[in-house]
Design a protein around this motif. Structure first.
Motif, PDB file in Angstrom:
ATOM      1  N   PHE A  36       0.828  -1.200   0.000  1.00  0.00           N
ATOM      2  CA  PHE A  36       0.000   0.000   0.000  1.00  0.00           C
ATOM      3  C   PHE A  36       0.864   1.252   0.000  1.00  0.00           C
ATOM      4  CE2 PHE A  36      -2.035   3.447   2.385  1.00  0.00           C
ATOM      5  CZ  PHE A  36      -3.158   3.651   1.607  1.00  0.00           C
ATOM      6  N   ARG A  37       1.925   1.243   0.819  1.00  0.00           N
ATOM      7  CA  ARG A  37       2.793   2.420   0.881  1.00  0.00           C
ATOM      8  C   ARG A  37       3.498   2.658  -0.450  1.00  0.00           C
ATOM      9  NH1 ARG A  37       4.000   0.328   6.454  1.00  0.00           N
ATOM     10  NH2 ARG A  37       2.943   1.766   7.885  1.00  0.00           N
ATOM     11  N   GLN A  38       3.828   1.597  -1.145  1.00  0.00           N
ATOM     12  CA  GLN A  38       4.443   1.759  -2.460  1.00  0.00           C
ATOM     13  C   GLN A  38       3.438   2.300  -3.472  1.00  0.00           C
ATOM     14  OE1 GLN A  38       6.119  -1.855  -4.025  1.00  0.00           O
ATOM     15  NE2 GLN A  38       7.219  -0.805  -5.659  1.00  0.00           N
ATOM     16  N   LEU A  39       2.191   1.883  -3.342  1.00  0.00           N
ATOM     17  CA  LEU A  39       1.151   2.339  -4.250  1.00  0.00           C
ATOM     18  C   LEU A  39       0.736   3.773  -3.954  1.00  0.00           C
ATOM     19  CD1 LEU A  39      -0.762   1.396  -6.550  1.00  0.00           C
ATOM     20  CD2 LEU A  39      -2.388   0.706  -4.769  1.00  0.00           C
ATOM     21  N   HIS A  40       0.717   4.140  -2.675  1.00  0.00           N
ATOM     22  CA  HIS A  40       0.303   5.488  -2.269  1.00  0.00           C
ATOM     23  C   HIS A  40       1.346   6.065  -1.312  1.00  0.00           C
ATOM     24  CE1 HIS A  40      -3.579   4.758  -4.114  1.00  0.00           C
ATOM     25  NE2 HIS A  40      -3.710   3.667  -3.394  1.00  0.00           N
ATOM     26  N   PRO A  41       2.500   6.475  -1.810  1.00  0.00           N
ATOM     27  CA  PRO A  41       3.574   6.956  -0.922  1.00  0.00           C
ATOM     28  C   PRO A  41       3.214   8.227  -0.159  1.00  0.00           C
ATOM     29  CG  PRO A  41       4.095   7.384  -3.235  1.00  0.00           C
ATOM     30  CD  PRO A  41       2.890   6.512  -3.229  1.00  0.00           C
ATOM     31  N   GLY A  42       2.205   8.961  -0.607  1.00  0.00           N
ATOM     32  CA  GLY A  42       1.840  10.188   0.079  1.00  0.00           C
ATOM     33  C   GLY A  42       0.962   9.986   1.290  1.00  0.00           C
ATOM     34  N   VAL A  43       0.474   8.761   1.521  1.00  0.00           N
ATOM     35  CA  VAL A  43      -0.409   8.485   2.656  1.00  0.00           C
ATOM     36  C   VAL A  43       0.412   7.905   3.797  1.00  0.00           C
ATOM     37  CG1 VAL A  43      -2.456   7.267   3.459  1.00  0.00           C
ATOM     38  CG2 VAL A  43      -2.340   8.068   1.087  1.00  0.00           C
ATOM     39  N   ASP A  44       0.437   8.609   4.903  1.00  0.00           N
ATOM     40  CA  ASP A  44       1.205   8.176   6.076  1.00  0.00           C
ATOM     41  C   ASP A  44       0.294   7.374   6.997  1.00  0.00           C
ATOM     42  OD1 ASP A  44       2.984   7.850   8.116  1.00  0.00           O
ATOM     43  OD2 ASP A  44       2.963   9.942   8.775  1.00  0.00           O
ATOM     44  N   VAL A  45       0.464   6.056   7.014  1.00  0.00           N
ATOM     45  CA  VAL A  45      -0.388   5.172   7.818  1.00  0.00           C
ATOM     46  C   VAL A  45       0.348   4.737   9.076  1.00  0.00           C
ATOM     47  CG1 VAL A  45      -1.672   3.005   7.891  1.00  0.00           C
ATOM     48  CG2 VAL A  45      -1.615   4.349   5.788  1.00  0.00           C
ATOM     49  N   LEU A  46      -0.244   4.987  10.217  1.00  0.00           N
ATOM     50  CA  LEU A  46       0.276   4.503  11.491  1.00  0.00           C
ATOM     51  C   LEU A  46      -0.563   3.303  11.917  1.00  0.00           C
ATOM     52  CD1 LEU A  46       1.969   4.689  14.106  1.00  0.00           C
ATOM     53  CD2 LEU A  46       0.261   6.288  14.982  1.00  0.00           C
ATOM     54  N   LEU A  47       0.036   2.114  11.928  1.00  0.00           N
ATOM     55  CA  LEU A  47      -0.658   0.902  12.347  1.00  0.00           C
ATOM     56  C   LEU A  47      -0.522   0.751  13.852  1.00  0.00           C
ATOM     57  CD1 LEU A  47      -2.178  -1.701  11.664  1.00  0.00           C
ATOM     58  CD2 LEU A  47       0.042  -2.800  11.286  1.00  0.00           C
ATOM     59  N   ARG A  48      -1.646   0.655  14.530  1.00  0.00           N
ATOM     60  CA  ARG A  48      -1.633   0.577  15.990  1.00  0.00           C
ATOM     61  C   ARG A  48      -2.427  -0.646  16.444  1.00  0.00           C
ATOM     62  NH1 ARG A  48      -3.742   5.723  19.185  1.00  0.00           N
ATOM     63  NH2 ARG A  48      -1.876   6.614  18.224  1.00  0.00           N
ATOM     64  N   PRO A  49      -1.755  -1.773  16.695  1.00  0.00           N
ATOM     65  CA  PRO A  49      -2.474  -2.945  17.231  1.00  0.00           C
ATOM     66  C   PRO A  49      -2.977  -2.659  18.641  1.00  0.00           C
ATOM     67  CG  PRO A  49      -0.327  -3.554  16.315  1.00  0.00           C
ATOM     68  CD  PRO A  49      -0.337  -2.067  16.443  1.00  0.00           C
ATOM     69  N   VAL A  50      -4.222  -3.025  18.903  1.00  0.00           N
ATOM     70  CA  VAL A  50      -4.810  -2.822  20.225  1.00  0.00           C
ATOM     71  C   VAL A  50      -5.546  -4.097  20.627  1.00  0.00           C
ATOM     72  CG1 VAL A  50      -5.058  -0.329  19.984  1.00  0.00           C
ATOM     73  CG2 VAL A  50      -6.886  -1.825  19.197  1.00  0.00           C
ATOM     74  N   ASP A  51      -5.876  -4.218  21.902  1.00  0.00           N
ATOM     75  CA  ASP A  51      -6.577  -5.406  22.385  1.00  0.00           C
ATOM     76  C   ASP A  51      -7.894  -5.576  21.655  1.00  0.00           C
ATOM     77  OD1 ASP A  51      -4.600  -6.095  24.140  1.00  0.00           O
ATOM     78  OD2 ASP A  51      -5.489  -5.050  25.846  1.00  0.00           O
ATOM     79  N   SER A  52      -8.309  -6.810  21.506  1.00  0.00           N
ATOM     80  CA  SER A  52      -9.505  -7.111  20.726  1.00  0.00           C
ATOM     81  C   SER A  52     -10.768  -6.523  21.334  1.00  0.00           C
ATOM     82  CB  SER A  52      -9.675  -8.627  20.572  1.00  0.00           C
ATOM     83  OG  SER A  52      -9.764  -9.248  21.846  1.00  0.00           O
TER      84      SER A  52
END
Length: 328
Positions: free
Chosen positions: A114-130
């Motif tokens: 995804f980052r390669q496809l849309h380099p301008g979008v800064d995505v922060l992945l934040r795993p959290v408890d279910s």
């Protein structure tokens, strides 16, 4: 148009919105990158300018007037920030929260694409408890999306102004390590035989009971070999050979390919395919319309659709992906 000149300073408004979203002066200061004394001064000045108290100094948080003011100005400030970013050709950071299992086993290996496809979008992945509740008022960024596995036994009960999209409704089946299966006294003949096997239970036995009911095995309680907090831990225990877990291919695709885990089968009566819930994408109405989120949403739909052959069988057909109604 004289009323325009009575708008409080932008710095004070930003400090107030940060305080409302983070729930504390020091946390707001961290979010804004300033000293906490600056945030405190801005809040005092804003209350003085408005002539009302915006904070509940007894219990913390916002006063009733503070809640009303936040609800009215936050969307305006967010719109101003997005308009400015669009004019500069920039995109704000997008925070994506999800459970540990889907984050580590499915999403993390795919995010580089995804980052390669849309380099301008800064995505922060934040795993959290279910069991973390999606709360757009407490997140530190307006662009917040959440992927959650919503069990059919516990439908969505989100606050107003939340959009929800069903991404996938996967089949759920029991899995175990080859070593675990070899330790069984004999291969299971029917689903009922699994009640005597070492079953790995998450927070409670609801999913196992529903799964057994779909196999025409009704039990009041499933006694598990081990009780774990979430699917991520249950699968780790299954890999270690501790027992049999319930899972879907989004959580263990690589494990099945590598042979670390295998689907549990029965010799006499085949197990029925079962769906117990859906992966759902959620965000606020406002974030849903943002270009950065629209790009991520379209990409996620395509990625989940790639594995759709695992979702439909001759006995159980998954409904088409749809916007989900939000229960009050």
């Amino acid at each position: 148009m004289k009323w325009r000149y009575h708008i409080p300073p932008l710095a004070a408004l930003n400090a107030f919105v940060a305080y409302a979203r983070t729930g504390g002066i020091r946390r707001a200061a961290v979010a804004l990158g300033v000293d906490h004394a600056v945030v405190s001064r801005h809040l005092r000045d804003l209350e003085t300018a408005l002539g009302v108290g915006l904070r509940n100094r007894t219990e913390g948080g916002l006063s009733p007037q503070g809640h009303e003011y936040y609800a009215r100005i936050a969307p305006l400030l967010d719109g101003l920030a997005r308009a400015t970013a669009d004019m500069r050709g920039q995109m704000p950071q997008l925070t994506l929260t999800c459970s540990h299992g889907i984050a580590y086993h499915w999403l993390l290996p795919r995010l580089p694409a995804f980052r390669q496809l849309h380099p301008g979008v800064d995505v922060l992945l934040r795993p959290v408890d279910s069991d973390c509740r999606f709360d757009p008022e407490r997140i530190d960024t307006v662009l917040h999306a959440d992927i959650r596995y919503i069990n059919d036994q516990h439908p969505l009960r989100d606050p107003p102004r939340i959009q929800a999209l069903e991404l996938a409704r996967p089949l759920v089946f029991p899995v175990a390590s080859p070593e675990c299966l070899r330790r069984l006294a004999r291969p299971p003949r029917t689903a009922a035989d699994l009640l005597h096997a070492p079953l790995l239970i998450e927070d409670n036995d609801t999913e196992w009971r529903v799964w057994f009911a779909a196999q025409s095995v009704n039990v009041a309680q499933v006694s598990g070999h081990s009780r774990l907090w979430q699917a991520h831990l249950a699968l780790a225990a299954a890999r270690a050979g501790e027992g049999i877990a319930l899972a879907n291919t989004y959580l263990l695709e690589d494990d099945l390919k590598a042979g670390r885990l295998v689907r549990v089968t029965t010799t006499d009566v085949p197990l029925r395919d079962v769906t117990l819930g859906s992966y759902v994408l959620r965000s606020t109405d406002q974030a849903w319309q943002a270009r950065a989120f629209a790009l991520l949403r379209t990409w996620l739909e395509a990625q989940f659709h790639t594995g759709s052959e695992t979702l439909v069988t001759k006995d159980h057909h998954a409904p088409p992906k749809k916007r989900l109604p939000i229960m009050p």
